[in-house]
Design a protein around this motif. Structure first.
Motif, PDB file in Angstrom:
ATOM      1  N   MET A 103       0.829  -1.207   0.000  1.00  0.00           N
ATOM      2  CA  MET A 103       0.000   0.000   0.000  1.00  0.00           C
ATOM      3  C   MET A 103       0.868   1.264   0.000  1.00  0.00           C
ATOM      4  SD  MET A 103      -3.396  -0.821   2.292  1.00  0.00           S
ATOM      5  CE  MET A 103      -2.617  -1.479   3.736  1.00  0.00           C
ATOM      6  N   VAL A 104       1.915   1.263   0.792  1.00  0.00           N
ATOM      7  CA  VAL A 104       2.830   2.408   0.829  1.00  0.00           C
ATOM      8  C   VAL A 104       3.480   2.614  -0.537  1.00  0.00           C
ATOM      9  CG1 VAL A 104       5.052   3.218   1.775  1.00  0.00           C
ATOM     10  CG2 VAL A 104       3.278   2.323   3.310  1.00  0.00           C
ATOM     11  N   GLU A 105       3.906   1.528  -1.177  1.00  0.00           N
ATOM     12  CA  GLU A 105       4.527   1.633  -2.497  1.00  0.00           C
ATOM     13  C   GLU A 105       3.540   2.158  -3.542  1.00  0.00           C
ATOM     14  OE1 GLU A 105       7.830   1.284  -3.293  1.00  0.00           O
ATOM     15  OE2 GLU A 105       7.990   1.193  -1.102  1.00  0.00           O
ATOM     16  N   ASP A 106       2.289   1.700  -3.487  1.00  0.00           N
ATOM     17  CA  ASP A 106       1.286   2.220  -4.423  1.00  0.00           C
ATOM     18  C   ASP A 106       1.034   3.703  -4.190  1.00  0.00           C
ATOM     19  OD1 ASP A 106       0.961  -0.064  -5.927  1.00  0.00           O
ATOM     20  OD2 ASP A 106      -0.906  -0.690  -4.975  1.00  0.00           O
ATOM     21  N   GLU A 107       0.991   4.122  -2.935  1.00  0.00           N
ATOM     22  CA  GLU A 107       0.809   5.547  -2.640  1.00  0.00           C
ATOM     23  C   GLU A 107       1.985   6.368  -3.163  1.00  0.00           C
ATOM     24  OE1 GLU A 107      -0.039   5.132   1.597  1.00  0.00           O
ATOM     25  OE2 GLU A 107      -2.047   5.937   1.206  1.00  0.00           O
ATOM     26  N   LYS A 108       3.184   5.862  -3.013  1.00  0.00           N
ATOM     27  CA  LYS A 108       4.368   6.551  -3.550  1.00  0.00           C
ATOM     28  C   LYS A 108       4.289   6.671  -5.069  1.00  0.00           C
ATOM     29  CE  LYS A 108       7.785   5.204  -0.063  1.00  0.00           C
ATOM     30  NZ  LYS A 108       8.974   4.357   0.174  1.00  0.00           N
ATOM     31  N   ALA A 109       3.660   5.688  -5.720  1.00  0.00           N
ATOM     32  CA  ALA A 109       3.526   5.691  -7.178  1.00  0.00           C
ATOM     33  C   ALA A 109       2.370   6.576  -7.646  1.00  0.00           C
ATOM     34  CB  ALA A 109       3.342   4.259  -7.686  1.00  0.00           C
ATOM     35  N   GLY A 110       1.676   7.237  -6.719  1.00  0.00           N
ATOM     36  CA  GLY A 110       0.630   8.173  -7.098  1.00  0.00           C
ATOM     37  C   GLY A 110      -0.794   7.696  -6.919  1.00  0.00           C
ATOM     38  N   TRP A 111      -0.985   6.483  -6.406  1.00  0.00           N
ATOM     39  CA  TRP A 111      -2.335   5.977  -6.181  1.00  0.00           C
ATOM     40  C   TRP A 111      -2.893   6.578  -4.900  1.00  0.00           C
ATOM     41  CZ3 TRP A 111      -4.933   3.404  -9.797  1.00  0.00           C
ATOM     42  CH2 TRP A 111      -4.198   2.835 -10.830  1.00  0.00           C
ATOM     43  N   LYS A 112      -4.074   7.187  -4.988  1.00  0.00           N
ATOM     44  CA  LYS A 112      -4.777   7.707  -3.815  1.00  0.00           C
ATOM     45  C   LYS A 112      -5.682   6.589  -3.327  1.00  0.00           C
ATOM     46  CE  LYS A 112      -7.978  11.093  -2.121  1.00  0.00           C
ATOM     47  NZ  LYS A 112      -9.158  11.864  -2.456  1.00  0.00           N
ATOM     48  N   LEU A 113      -5.295   5.960  -2.227  1.00  0.00           N
ATOM     49  CA  LEU A 113      -6.063   4.822  -1.730  1.00  0.00           C
ATOM     50  C   LEU A 113      -7.372   5.300  -1.112  1.00  0.00           C
ATOM     51  CD1 LEU A 113      -3.297   2.511  -0.249  1.00  0.00           C
ATOM     52  CD2 LEU A 113      -4.146   2.706  -2.584  1.00  0.00           C
TER      53      LEU A 113
ATOM     54  N   ILE B 156      -7.283   5.324  -6.745  1.00  0.00           N
ATOM     55  CA  ILE B 156      -7.509   6.025  -8.012  1.00  0.00           C
ATOM     56  C   ILE B 156      -6.234   6.771  -8.381  1.00  0.00           C
ATOM     57  CG2 ILE B 156      -8.863   7.826  -9.141  1.00  0.00           C
ATOM     58  CD1 ILE B 156     -11.102   7.189  -7.124  1.00  0.00           C
ATOM     59  N   ASN B 157      -5.919   6.776  -9.691  1.00  0.00           N
ATOM     60  CA  ASN B 157      -4.774   7.518 -10.200  1.00  0.00           C
ATOM     61  C   ASN B 157      -4.999   7.802 -11.686  1.00  0.00           C
ATOM     62  OD1 ASN B 157      -2.282   8.661 -10.668  1.00  0.00           O
ATOM     63  ND2 ASN B 157      -1.120   6.760 -10.421  1.00  0.00           N
ATOM     64  N   ASN B 158      -5.022   9.065 -12.061  1.00  0.00           N
ATOM     65  CA  ASN B 158      -5.153   9.469 -13.467  1.00  0.00           C
ATOM     66  C   ASN B 158      -6.305   8.788 -14.196  1.00  0.00           C
ATOM     67  OD1 ASN B 158      -2.971  11.270 -13.366  1.00  0.00           O
ATOM     68  ND2 ASN B 158      -1.524   9.599 -13.757  1.00  0.00           N
ATOM     69  N   GLY B 159      -7.478   8.785 -13.596  1.00  0.00           N
ATOM     70  CA  GLY B 159      -8.647   8.214 -14.258  1.00  0.00           C
ATOM     71  C   GLY B 159      -8.699   6.700 -14.258  1.00  0.00           C
ATOM     72  N   GLN B 160      -7.802   6.065 -13.528  1.00  0.00           N
ATOM     73  CA  GLN B 160      -7.774   4.606 -13.426  1.00  0.00           C
ATOM     74  C   GLN B 160      -8.126   4.185 -12.007  1.00  0.00           C
ATOM     75  OE1 GLN B 160      -6.450   1.948 -15.764  1.00  0.00           O
ATOM     76  NE2 GLN B 160      -7.317   3.547 -17.040  1.00  0.00           N
ATOM     77  N   ILE B 161      -8.733   3.024 -11.888  1.00  0.00           N
ATOM     78  CA  ILE B 161      -8.988   2.387 -10.600  1.00  0.00           C
ATOM     79  C   ILE B 161      -8.041   1.208 -10.481  1.00  0.00           C
ATOM     80  CG2 ILE B 161     -10.644   1.016  -9.256  1.00  0.00           C
ATOM     81  CD1 ILE B 161     -12.871   2.717 -10.491  1.00  0.00           C
ATOM     82  N   ARG B 162      -7.463   1.041  -9.312  1.00  0.00           N
ATOM     83  CA  ARG B 162      -6.662  -0.154  -9.014  1.00  0.00           C
ATOM     84  C   ARG B 162      -7.321  -0.861  -7.835  1.00  0.00           C
ATOM     85  NH1 ARG B 162      -0.338  -0.191  -8.376  1.00  0.00           N
ATOM     86  NH2 ARG B 162      -0.615  -0.570 -10.598  1.00  0.00           N
ATOM     87  N   TYR B 163      -7.541  -2.157  -8.006  1.00  0.00           N
ATOM     88  CA  TYR B 163      -8.058  -2.984  -6.915  1.00  0.00           C
ATOM     89  C   TYR B 163      -7.047  -4.092  -6.667  1.00  0.00           C
ATOM     90  CZ  TYR B 163     -11.035  -5.773  -3.941  1.00  0.00           C
ATOM     91  OH  TYR B 163     -11.525  -6.462  -2.868  1.00  0.00           O
TER      92      TYR B 163
END
Length: 155
Positions: free
Chosen positions: A81-91, A106-113
């Motif tokens: 989760m920390v790595e995804d946040e560093k990559a710009g994902w807003k959890l 969410i990041n740049n109009g994309q959803i990551r699950y």
């Protein structure tokens, strides 16, 4: 109103199409898990640990197994989760238990699950799916089915 109806029809068509096609079983024996790949996703890369798939409209799915080593399951997920946040994902959602975890962002109009399960005490099985935020409604039942299909096997 016409745009709304066209959008609704396309969403219903996309959902029906995904549900009508066959889901493909996938697993990695050495990591002790199985998973169902949704219809329309094509294998793009495979390794001893897992695989990556591409879907319509640049959707991306990865599923893999990981050895936890000294890290606990909970620590491994929190690190991801920390790595995804560093990559710009807003959890926007997080749930971590001793045996399973899910989070999304969410990041740049994309959803990551992301979904992970503990497997055989020293391993984990995970999948990550990225898709367009505009396709959230048709993907909701797909993600639910993927979550249910990720299972430990052969421990």
């Amino acid at each position: 109103m016409t745009r709304f109806l066209l959008s609704l029809v396309s969403i219903l068509f996309f959902s029906t199409l995904l549900q009508a096609q066959a889901w493909q079983p996938f697993g990695v024996r050495q990591f002790g898990f199985t998973f169902d790949v949704p219809p329309g996703f094509v294998l793009t890369q495979r390794s001893d640990q897992g695989a990556a798939f591409r879907g319509a409209n640049e959707a991306f799915l990865a599923v893999w197994g990981a050895r936890l080593g000294r890290a606990s399951f909970r620590a491994e997920i929190k690190h991801r989760m920390v790595e995804d946040e560093k990559a710009g994902w807003k959890l926007t959602y997080r749930r971590v238990t001793p045996r399973w975890a899910s989070y999304s962002g969410i990041n740049n109009g994309q959803i990551r699950y992301v979904r992970a399960i503990a497997v055989c005490d020293d391993r984990a099985a995970l999948f990550t799916i990225n898709y367009s935020k505009s396709e959230k409604i048709p993907y909701d039942p797909v993600v639910v089915r993927m979550v249910r299909s990720l299972k430990a096997e052969g421990c």
